[in-house]
Enzyme design. Structure first.
Site, mmCIF file in Angstrom:
data_model
loop_
_atom_site.group_PDB
_atom_site.id
_atom_site.type_symbol
_atom_site.label_atom_id
_atom_site.label_comp_id
_atom_site.label_asym_id
_atom_site.label_seq_id
_atom_site.Cartn_x
_atom_site.Cartn_y
_atom_site.Cartn_z
ATOM 1 N N GLU A 164 0.814 -1.217 0.000
ATOM 2 C CA GLU A 164 0.000 0.000 0.000
ATOM 3 C C GLU A 164 0.849 1.270 0.000
ATOM 4 O OE1 GLU A 164 -2.926 -0.461 -0.624
ATOM 5 O OE2 GLU A 164 -3.968 -1.899 0.654
ATOM 6 N N HIS A 212 -2.889 2.825 8.459
ATOM 7 C CA HIS A 212 -3.928 2.015 7.820
ATOM 8 C C HIS A 212 -4.159 0.777 8.673
ATOM 9 C CE1 HIS A 212 -6.214 -0.432 5.161
ATOM 10 N NE2 HIS A 212 -5.197 -1.197 4.774
ATOM 11 N N HIS A 245 -6.976 -2.655 9.941
ATOM 12 C CA HIS A 245 -8.061 -3.576 9.629
ATOM 13 C C HIS A 245 -8.854 -3.870 10.900
ATOM 14 C CE1 HIS A 245 -5.776 -5.364 5.895
ATOM 15 N NE2 HIS A 245 -6.061 -4.081 5.762
ATOM 16 N N TYR A 252 -20.114 13.590 19.081
ATOM 17 C CA TYR A 252 -19.369 14.793 18.699
ATOM 18 C C TYR A 252 -17.894 14.522 18.407
ATOM 19 C CZ TYR A 252 -17.465 15.044 23.462
ATOM 20 O OH TYR A 252 -16.820 14.769 24.633
ATOM 21 N N HIS A 282 -12.437 -3.328 2.960
ATOM 22 C CA HIS A 282 -10.984 -3.368 3.162
ATOM 23 C C HIS A 282 -10.598 -3.022 4.602
ATOM 24 C CE1 HIS A 282 -6.800 -2.177 1.327
ATOM 25 N NE2 HIS A 282 -6.684 -2.635 2.557
ATOM 26 N N TYR A 321 -7.208 20.146 19.958
ATOM 27 C CA TYR A 321 -7.634 19.019 20.778
ATOM 28 C C TYR A 321 -6.795 17.784 20.424
ATOM 29 C CZ TYR A 321 -11.033 16.059 23.263
ATOM 30 O OH TYR A 321 -11.645 15.189 24.136
#
Length: 217
Positions: A76, A95, A97, A116, A158, A211
């Site tokens: 990737e 990334h 899973h 929120y 994915h 934040y």
């Protein structure tokens, strides 16, 4: 951050994702930007076996996949490099899973503003981008488009992807995305979750600009 710090940060990040149950084995991938280079996890190495020397170094903007290091980068690698090229504010990409985010991705369902904390991702939804085979230019284009104004997205059938100014912030968003996905999924099982209005979320986005974990903490 220098090269040694980037390599160590990626190993620590991969171990943290596994500890939190957001990835397992060699699933998912991480990267950090350092100047004109991106450091990307190698292909097929479980987090617990990963060492800093195995992290692949790649030049941002190079579409050919050239790398430095003993092991090839994750399949990737393309969306990591393309995100850094498209967004100068991004310093880290994760990334994963994870279970609930991936479950929603199989439903091809964006996460609405049921809480929120969705403001941590830059707007009133976490989008679900379309499906394309892993590692392809087509998937990278979908990811870059989905993250043009967001810091998290689901990838259809994915998994999920998050960004941050540094690894601490990207890992924080990874945790928050999985929590949002779980709340939305369970709420939808129980009934019809109430979605907060867009104007409330946009106000919260403004409040969230400082934040989350601080890089100087």
């Amino acid at each position: 951050m220098d090269e040694a710090g980037a390599r160590a940060g990626i190993v620590a990040g991969a171990l943290e994702l596994e500890r939190l149950g957001l990835n397992h084995g060699s699933a998912g991938n991480l990267s950090l930007r350092t100047g004109e280079f991106a450091f990307v996890t190698p292909s097929g190495v479980p987090a617990r076996e990963l060492v800093p020397e195995q992290i692949a170094r790649m030049r941002i903007g190079d579409a050919g996949g050239a790398f430095g290091g003993p092991l090839p980068p994750s399949s990737e690698w393309r969306f990591h490099l393309d995100l850094y090229a498209a967004r100068g504010d991004v310093g880290a990409v994760v990334h994963m899973h994870s279970t609930y985010a991936t479950t929603l991705a199989t439903l091809r369902r964006a996460i609405p503003a049921v809480h929120y904390m969705i403001a941590a991702f830059g707007g009133p939804t976490v989008p679900c981008v379309g499906y394309a085979s892993y590692g392809t230019p087509e998937l990278s284009a979908l990811v870059v488009e989905g993250l043009k104004d967001r810091d998290g997205a689901l990838l259809a059938n994915h998994g999920a992807i998050v960004t941050g100014s540094d690894m601490r912030k990207a890992l924080w968003r990874a945790v928050e995305l999985e929590a949002l996905a779980q709340v939305y999924y369970l709420g939808a099982l129980a009934g019809e979750p109430v979605v907060l209005p867009d104007d409330e979320i946009w106000r919260t986005v403004e409040r969230f600009k400082n934040y989350g974990p601080r890089s100087d903490a």
